[in-house]
Design an enzyme around this catalytic site. Structure first.
Site, PDB file in Angstrom:
ATOM      1  N   CYS A  16       0.838  -1.206   0.000  1.00 42.15           N
ATOM      2  CA  CYS A  16       0.000   0.000   0.000  1.00 42.15           C
ATOM      3  C   CYS A  16       0.870   1.251   0.000  1.00 42.15           C
ATOM      4  CB  CYS A  16      -0.908   0.013   1.229  1.00 42.15           C
ATOM      5  SG  CYS A  16      -1.959  -1.415   1.425  1.00 42.15           S
ATOM      6  N   ASP A 444      36.606  17.996  16.138  1.00 37.18           N
ATOM      7  CA  ASP A 444      37.074  19.365  16.319  1.00 37.18           C
ATOM      8  C   ASP A 444      37.672  19.452  17.727  1.00 37.18           C
ATOM      9  OD1 ASP A 444      37.292  22.217  15.911  1.00 37.18           O
ATOM     10  OD2 ASP A 444      35.597  22.389  17.286  1.00 37.18           O
ATOM     11  N   ASP A 643      31.129  21.737  17.030  1.00 35.47           N
ATOM     12  CA  ASP A 643      30.146  22.541  17.761  1.00 35.47           C
ATOM     13  C   ASP A 643      30.041  23.986  17.285  1.00 35.47           C
ATOM     14  OD1 ASP A 643      32.624  23.456  18.735  1.00 35.47           O
ATOM     15  OD2 ASP A 643      31.679  24.126  20.594  1.00 35.47           O
TER      16      ASP A 643
END
Length: 755
Positions: A16, A444, A643
């Site tokens: 479906c 980082d 960040d």
């Protein structure tokens, strides 16, 4: 480009959802559509100038399904509880199941009781009562067909529209059984009316009413168990949504009163008492409290908050009393964004899901063809109509594509919910799948490996000056400075509760430091160049200074005139969990690389401290993305953890971008995953979760494929001639239901995966 969420009704299997996606995606103006069988909705992106919601809904309805715009977005009003589709479906199935079982029990007992000698009334026993027996079985069967009429309505509608689904298989299987039973009833009537008693046993054996009813009942049992299991897959979202209170205690114009949460606006002053939930995001302006943030961050210990601290809606004030000013309400709160991210992730499709969708699209027509072919072959081999119909019905009933359709979305939903409970937000199913293939993690440095905030690490006084005296002097000189290193020194002095002296004649020397006078004496504070320019001899601490530099620390010198008073080292310290996190990632077979804009000496010091495989220093923000591109060209699957704003291009370029939750909104927006606790240990948890989810999906798909690979030949009678094995339609219906339930149950195991 507009995005819309539609509720879809009438879907019973992945055939479906696959059909809806295939047709709607071909509509002009529709950019993307993702239909989720588990949540019964569709996320659609389309060009409003070309097509609108009404046209899309009308097209879906022409396919035989119901469609409507979702009544209330979860993200828009997290405080309210949405319609729980799975719970509604489960309750509907429960009612249908109870009604079906009453009449199925009657027809089954009557049919099997005659075969096995169970106690039965005399008016349905014996050859002379075969017609009464047949009519009574038909009478018990009709209510079951009515109660479970949805299978016939949806099945026939989809069959006629050229998009047969699971309901179509059930419709044909159960319908054929009932029609064959009717044929037997007319046959018995003919036999009695024309005194052809020799035909009675033949027609009495052709009664299939119990098969027609039991097939529907067993499928409903499976659907009920499936709905019950599915309701648990969204437990994480429901738990998050239950966190926010319905009302808030507000203070306006000096008066306090309770208002609905929806009426809270940015800037309102809210009161949070002990034991109450924080209604929205805000900042404490009076009082303090110990907040349980476990539901948001996964951290079990309460966090002390006081004036100036930020608080998050949905957290619980375990003790204390405070007033807060609302800074984010409604869909802008952290909790609302978390719910929206989890909801979006569970509604998206992983690449592996496309395999199941593609197979499901061709599966049902193939099954119908196999059923017809199997029946025709057995007839050609001389089998009776009764035998051939049994074969065809068994093939139809056992071949359910539900398990295929549920294999991926159930695991994705449970997995993302498990991540959310642990403070790991996964923004898409694609990211969750890709993460299990990561072999290289780029970190980082500032704000990710380190705290991102310089602190005083060493105080080295000389010439008879004590540590407190040196720190007091340094802070007195630096109190007028805006430099981050100067702020680290004044912060250290404040923590030591040292009283500062007034500095006058403050003069900043670019690239070197500053000079000022205290109590009439001239002082200087800065780097080695300033000391040399001022004629200050630093040889007394030269060896210590070199050790500080090797450790990645920045030394600041302080002198009175030409006399050296000492040196204070400042550094961006490594987070407590960074070293362990790196070790865990390496233990998982991953290469860990640190990239930083710092000089090579500092980078090497941090590399040694946390144990990363490699450190790449003096990398400009735009070059981080190039580092990832290079690794990808070498065949690596890369996860980037960062960040800052300058990390956004790298996060977007990486195969999986992971943003630290305390980072900037831009970094979080560019990332595929968000770590709410800003803890590197959660990177390893996220990858473990991805691996667990993918293993679960592969298990689900394997068993779904194997089930059909074995079940269809078995039902078609392939083994009957050699071994005498034949599958009864009732057993086929039970097996079909068990396959879907087993897939959902297996996915639910992810709730307890150890991260």
């Amino acid at each position: 480009m507009k995005k819309e969420l539609l509720d879809i009704t009438g879907m019973s299997c992945s055939a479906c959802s696959s059909r809806i996606e295939k047709v709607v995606s071909k509509m002009q103006g529709v950019q993307q559509i993702s239909v989720n069988l588990l949540t019964n909705n569709a996320h659609i992106s389309f060009d409003e100038s070309v097509v609108d919601e009404a046209a899309i809904i009308a097209r879906i309805e022409r396919l035989g399904f119901g469609a409507a715009i979702h009544a209330q977005s979860r993200a828009a009003a997290p405080a309210s509880t949405p319609q729980d589709t799975a719970a509604q479906e489960m309750e509907e199935m429960r009612q249908r199941l109870i009604g079906s079982m009453i009449f199925v029990g009657l027809v089954f007992y009557q049919h099997m009781g005659r075969m096995w000698g169970w106690p039965l009334p005399g008016f349905i026993l014996g050859q002379e009562n075969e017609l009464i027996n047949a009519l009574l079985q038909m009478l018990w069967c009709i209510p079951v067909l009515f109660i479970d009429r949805k299978y016939f309505i949806h099945g026939a509608r989809n069959l006629l529209s050229g998009a047969p689904n699971m309901d179509s298989l059930i419709c044909i299987g159960s319908g054929a059984s009932f029609i064959y039973g009717l044929y037997a009833v007319f046959g018995l009537a003919y036999a009695f009316g024309h005194n052809r008693l020799d035909l009675i046993p033949q027609f009495a054996d052709a009664l299939y009413f119990e098969a027609s009813a039991v097939i529907l009942a067993l499928v409903t049992v499976g659907k009920f168990m499936e709905a019950r299991a599915k309701s648990h897959t969204s437990d994480a979202i429901k738990a998050l949504m239950s966190l926010t209170p319905k009302t808030a205690l507000v203070e306006r114009h000096g008066l306090q009163g309770e208002i609905p949460l929806a009426d809270v606006v940015t800037g309102d002053v809210l009161i949070v008492k002990s034991g109450a939930s924080v209604p929205v995001d805000g900042t404490i302006i009076e009082g303090s409290g110990a907040l349980d943030e476990s539901a948001i961050t996964g951290e079990s210990l309460p966090v002390d908050k006081s004036v100036g601290d930020k608080v998050t809606g949905g957290t619980i004030n375990q003790s204390g009393y405070f007033k807060m000013q609302a800074t984010a309400v409604g869909a802008n709160t952290t909790l609302a964004k978390i719910i929206a991210l989890v909801d979006e992730a569970t509604s998206s499709k992983a690449p592996i899901a496309k395999l199941a969708d593609k197979v499901s699209g061709y599966f049902v027509p193939a099954v119908i063809s196999i059923a017809i072919l199997a029946g025709a072959v057995w007839l050609a081999l001389g089998a009776s109509w009764h035998f051939a119909i049994t074969i065809a019905i068994s093939v139809l009933v056992i071949s359910c594509p539900c398990a295929l359709g549920l294999a991926t979305p159930t695991a994705i939903m449970v997995g993302t919910g498990r991540g959310a409970r642990s403070g790991i937000l996964i923004k898409s199913a694609t990211a969750l799948e890709t993460a299990h293939k990561v072999d290289t993690v780029i970190l980082d440095k500032t704000g990710t490996i380190t705290a991102g905030k310089p602190v005083v690490t060493d105080i080295l006084p000389t010439n008879g000056v004590s540590k407190d005296e040196l720190l007091q002097l340094a802070a007195s000189l630096e109190q007028l400075s805006e430099h981050p290193l100067g702020k680290a020194i004044t912060s250290a002095a404040a923590n030591a509760q040292l009283e500062l002296n007034e500095a006058i004649g403050y003069k900043q020397i670019p690239g070197q430091g500053l000079t000022a006078s205290i109590a009439g004496a001239a002082y200087s504070a800065g780097n080695l160049r300033l000391m040399q320019a001022s004629g200050v001899d630093v040889e007394a601490i030269q060896a210590q200074q070199e050790a500080l530099a090797q450790a990645g620390k920045t030394p600041l010198y302080f002198a009175r005139g030409t006399q050296l008073l000492g040196c204070i080292a400042v550094a961006d310290t490594v987070k407590p969990t960074s070293k362990e996190a790196v070790a865990q990632l390496q233990g998982m077979g991953l290469q860990v690389i640190m990239v930083t804009g710092d000089n090579s000496v500092t980078a090497e010091a941090i590399r040694t401290q946390v144990g990363v495989n490699k450190a790449i220093a003096q990398v400009l923000p735009q070059d981080k993305e190039q580092v990832i591109r290079q690794l990808q060209s070498e065949g690596h699957t890369v996860a980037m953890v960062g960040d800052g704003i300058n990390d956004a291009p790298a996060l977007a370029r990486a195969d999986v971008g992971i943003a630290i939750g305390a980072g900037t909104d831009i970094a979080i927006e560019a990332a595929d995953m968000v770590l709410i606790k800003s803890d590197l240990l959660d990177v390893a948890k996220a990858i473990r979760l991805s691996r667990g989810v993918m293993t679960n999906i592969k298990e689900n798909l394997f068993w779904a494929f194997i089930y059909n690979a074995i079940g269809i030949p078995f039902a078609a009678g392939v083994f009957y001639t050699a071994f005498g094995w034949l599958l009864n339609p009732l057993i086929a219906a039970a097996a079909m239901s068990c396959s879907s339930v087993s897939v959902v149950t297996n996915a639910l195991r992810l709730r307890f995966i150890k991260l």
